[in-house]
Enzyme design. Structure first.
Site, PDB file in Angstrom:
ATOM      1  N   GLU A 172      60.626  64.256   4.912  1.00 45.81           N
ATOM      2  CA  GLU A 172      60.508  63.358   3.758  1.00 45.81           C
ATOM      3  C   GLU A 172      61.869  63.075   3.143  1.00 45.81           C
ATOM      4  O   GLU A 172      62.748  63.936   3.113  1.00 45.81           O
ATOM      5  CB  GLU A 172      59.609  63.997   2.683  1.00 45.81           C
ATOM      6  CG  GLU A 172      58.139  63.912   2.956  1.00 45.81           C
ATOM      7  CD  GLU A 172      57.316  64.485   1.807  1.00 45.81           C
ATOM      8  OE1 GLU A 172      57.874  64.721   0.709  1.00 45.81           O
ATOM      9  OE2 GLU A 172      56.105  64.707   2.017  1.00 45.81           O
TER      10      GLU A 172
ATOM     11  N   ARG B 166      62.831  41.796  33.807  1.00 49.26           N
ATOM     12  CA  ARG B 166      62.499  43.108  33.226  1.00 49.26           C
ATOM     13  C   ARG B 166      61.017  43.408  33.449  1.00 49.26           C
ATOM     14  O   ARG B 166      60.163  42.560  33.181  1.00 49.26           O
ATOM     15  CB  ARG B 166      62.807  43.135  31.716  1.00 49.26           C
ATOM     16  CG  ARG B 166      62.581  44.500  31.069  1.00 49.26           C
ATOM     17  CD  ARG B 166      62.637  44.422  29.561  1.00 49.26           C
ATOM     18  NE  ARG B 166      63.950  44.095  29.072  1.00 49.26           N
ATOM     19  CZ  ARG B 166      64.913  44.989  28.819  1.00 49.26           C
ATOM     20  NH1 ARG B 166      64.682  46.264  29.039  1.00 49.26           N
ATOM     21  NH2 ARG B 166      66.081  44.595  28.362  1.00 49.26           N
TER      22      ARG B 166
ATOM     23  N   ARG C  36      61.416  43.470  17.690  1.00 50.04           N
ATOM     24  CA  ARG C  36      60.943  43.175  19.052  1.00 50.04           C
ATOM     25  C   ARG C  36      59.415  43.128  19.110  1.00 50.04           C
ATOM     26  O   ARG C  36      58.844  42.591  20.052  1.00 50.04           O
ATOM     27  CB  ARG C  36      61.477  44.221  20.044  1.00 50.04           C
ATOM     28  CG  ARG C  36      62.948  44.013  20.397  1.00 50.04           C
ATOM     29  CD  ARG C  36      63.491  45.133  21.247  1.00 50.04           C
ATOM     30  NE  ARG C  36      63.679  46.353  20.479  1.00 50.04           N
ATOM     31  CZ  ARG C  36      64.350  47.411  20.932  1.00 50.04           C
ATOM     32  NH1 ARG C  36      64.882  47.392  22.137  1.00 50.04           N
ATOM     33  NH2 ARG C  36      64.496  48.484  20.190  1.00 50.04           N
TER      34      ARG C  36
ATOM     35  N   ASP D  43      75.544  39.728  23.480  1.00 50.81           N
ATOM     36  CA  ASP D  43      74.129  40.041  23.260  1.00 50.81           C
ATOM     37  C   ASP D  43      73.892  40.251  21.772  1.00 50.81           C
ATOM     38  O   ASP D  43      74.841  40.485  21.016  1.00 50.81           O
ATOM     39  CB  ASP D  43      73.727  41.302  24.042  1.00 50.81           C
ATOM     40  CG  ASP D  43      72.310  41.209  24.599  1.00 50.81           C
ATOM     41  OD1 ASP D  43      71.516  40.417  24.063  1.00 50.81           O
ATOM     42  OD2 ASP D  43      71.998  41.926  25.561  1.00 50.81           O
TER      43      ASP D  43
ATOM     44  N   LYS E 184      67.841  37.555  34.742  1.00 53.58           N
ATOM     45  CA  LYS E 184      67.404  38.939  34.956  1.00 53.58           C
ATOM     46  C   LYS E 184      65.885  39.008  34.893  1.00 53.58           C
ATOM     47  O   LYS E 184      65.230  38.102  34.378  1.00 53.58           O
ATOM     48  CB  LYS E 184      68.028  39.892  33.935  1.00 53.58           C
ATOM     49  CG  LYS E 184      67.394  39.849  32.561  1.00 53.58           C
ATOM     50  CD  LYS E 184      67.896  40.947  31.651  1.00 53.58           C
ATOM     51  CE  LYS E 184      67.133  40.901  30.311  1.00 53.58           C
ATOM     52  NZ  LYS E 184      67.630  41.828  29.323  1.00 53.58           N
TER      53      LYS E 184
ATOM     54  N   GLY F 171      71.608  49.966  26.807  1.00 51.63           N
ATOM     55  CA  GLY F 171      72.720  49.380  27.562  1.00 51.63           C
ATOM     56  C   GLY F 171      72.396  49.009  28.998  1.00 51.63           C
ATOM     57  O   GLY F 171      73.290  48.602  29.744  1.00 51.63           O
ATOM     58  N   GLY F 172      71.140  49.126  29.392  1.00 56.58           N
ATOM     59  CA  GLY F 172      70.751  48.837  30.774  1.00 56.58           C
ATOM     60  C   GLY F 172      71.118  47.437  31.239  1.00 56.58           C
ATOM     61  O   GLY F 172      71.682  47.256  32.328  1.00 56.58           O
TER      62      GLY F 172
END
Length: 291
Positions: A39, A193, A95, A218, A191, A224-225
């Site tokens: 908390e 994914r 996201r 980016d 790319k 970091g993939g």
């Protein structure tokens, strides 16, 4: 007493300080104590304006802790101020702006209700991962770009025939904006994914980058993939140096070392998330969105 107060959360102390100077606001600091069960107990130090308060708090890891702190600061500010502007430099959960797979919860919709319920009358984010996320907000919301600030940094470097590269098609518009700011060209790689495993593959077959300095652009770097894969591909295409420019450098799970090992010369990020790479200040850009 100042007509404006800037309340900065622990997650954004440096940026909050810089912003308060830019907008001539009265700085209110947070003292946070984390109990053994996780908390947060927050104590504010400073005078809160009756007219307007700006709460600055990024929602990066620990995401839920920083989110609750942001909402608590907004709620406290609303007890005194008639207007509360929430500045969330890095918006966690951005996201999760739509239902990608059946049964997924659109968490940004939940956040929109929470910010309004806490007392925010306006929200300002920097390079939010998806603008769709802001459509869930019923209060005024604005997204500002760190691209001009990042581009200004790279303009000062001595680069050889520089080229902006987006690691995927989704970042094409960002790369285009970055290239326009610098007056140079850009390309976007392709790319793929896997939505379930998260594994990324570069689908582009060739890129004309021989002997050129590249700036991989980016909005955020988490593990970091994507950057590592893109760098390895570009190095095989005989480019010169690879720089990385991003707004939000989360750099989870030793991502910084993995990126450097892949051949990146330098990672440059904005100060939306404090860290070693956060050398580009966006307080001026945020200030313009507030006044």
């Amino acid at each position: 007493m100042s007509k404006l107060s800037v309340i900065c959360g622990k997650a954004s102390e440096d940026l909050g300080r810089k912003l308060s100077r830019k907008i001539k606001g009265n700085l209110v600091k947070s003292d946070v104590r984390i109990f053994p069960d996780g908390e947060s107990k927050i104590t504010l130090k400073g005078i809160i304006s009756k007219r307007k308060s700006v709460v600055v708090q990024s929602i990066y890891p620990p995401v839920d802790t920083n989110l609750v702190q942001a909402l608590s600061l907004i709620s406290k500010a609303k007890e005194t101020s008639s207007e509360v502007i929430a500045v969330i430099p890095y918006m966690g959960y951005a996201r999760q702006d739509r239902e990608f797979l059946p049964g997924e919860i659109v968490t940004m919709k939940v956040l929109a209700k929470l910010f309004k319920g806490a007392g925010a009358s306006k929200l300002v984010a920097v390079d939010i991962h998806s603008l769709i996320g802001l459509k869930h907000f019923t209060i005024k919301s604005k997204n500002v770009s760190a691209v001009p600030d990042l581009a200004a940094y790279f303009k000062k470097l001595s680069l050889k025939d520089p080229l902006i590269v987006s690691p995927d098609q989704g970042g094409k518009e960002r790369a285009k904006e970055f290239a326009k700011e610098m007056g140079i060209e850009y390309i976007a790689l392709q790319k793929k994914r896997d939505r379930k495993t998260g594994k990324v593959q570069i689908k582009t077959k060739k890129a004309d980058v021989t002997g050129r300095d590249l700036i991989l652009v980016d909005d955020m770097i988490s593990t970091g993939g994507s950057i590592v894969n893109a760098t390895k591909f570009l190095k095989k295409e005989k480019c010169k140096r690879v720089f990385v420019a991003c707004t939000h450098a989360l750099l989870m799970n030793d991502a910084e070392n993995k990126i450097k090992k892949s051949g990146v010369t330098k990672i440059v990020s904005a100060n939306t998330i404090p860290g070693k790479t956060s050398i580009v200040d966006v307080s001026n850009t945020i200030a313009k969105a507030i006044v």
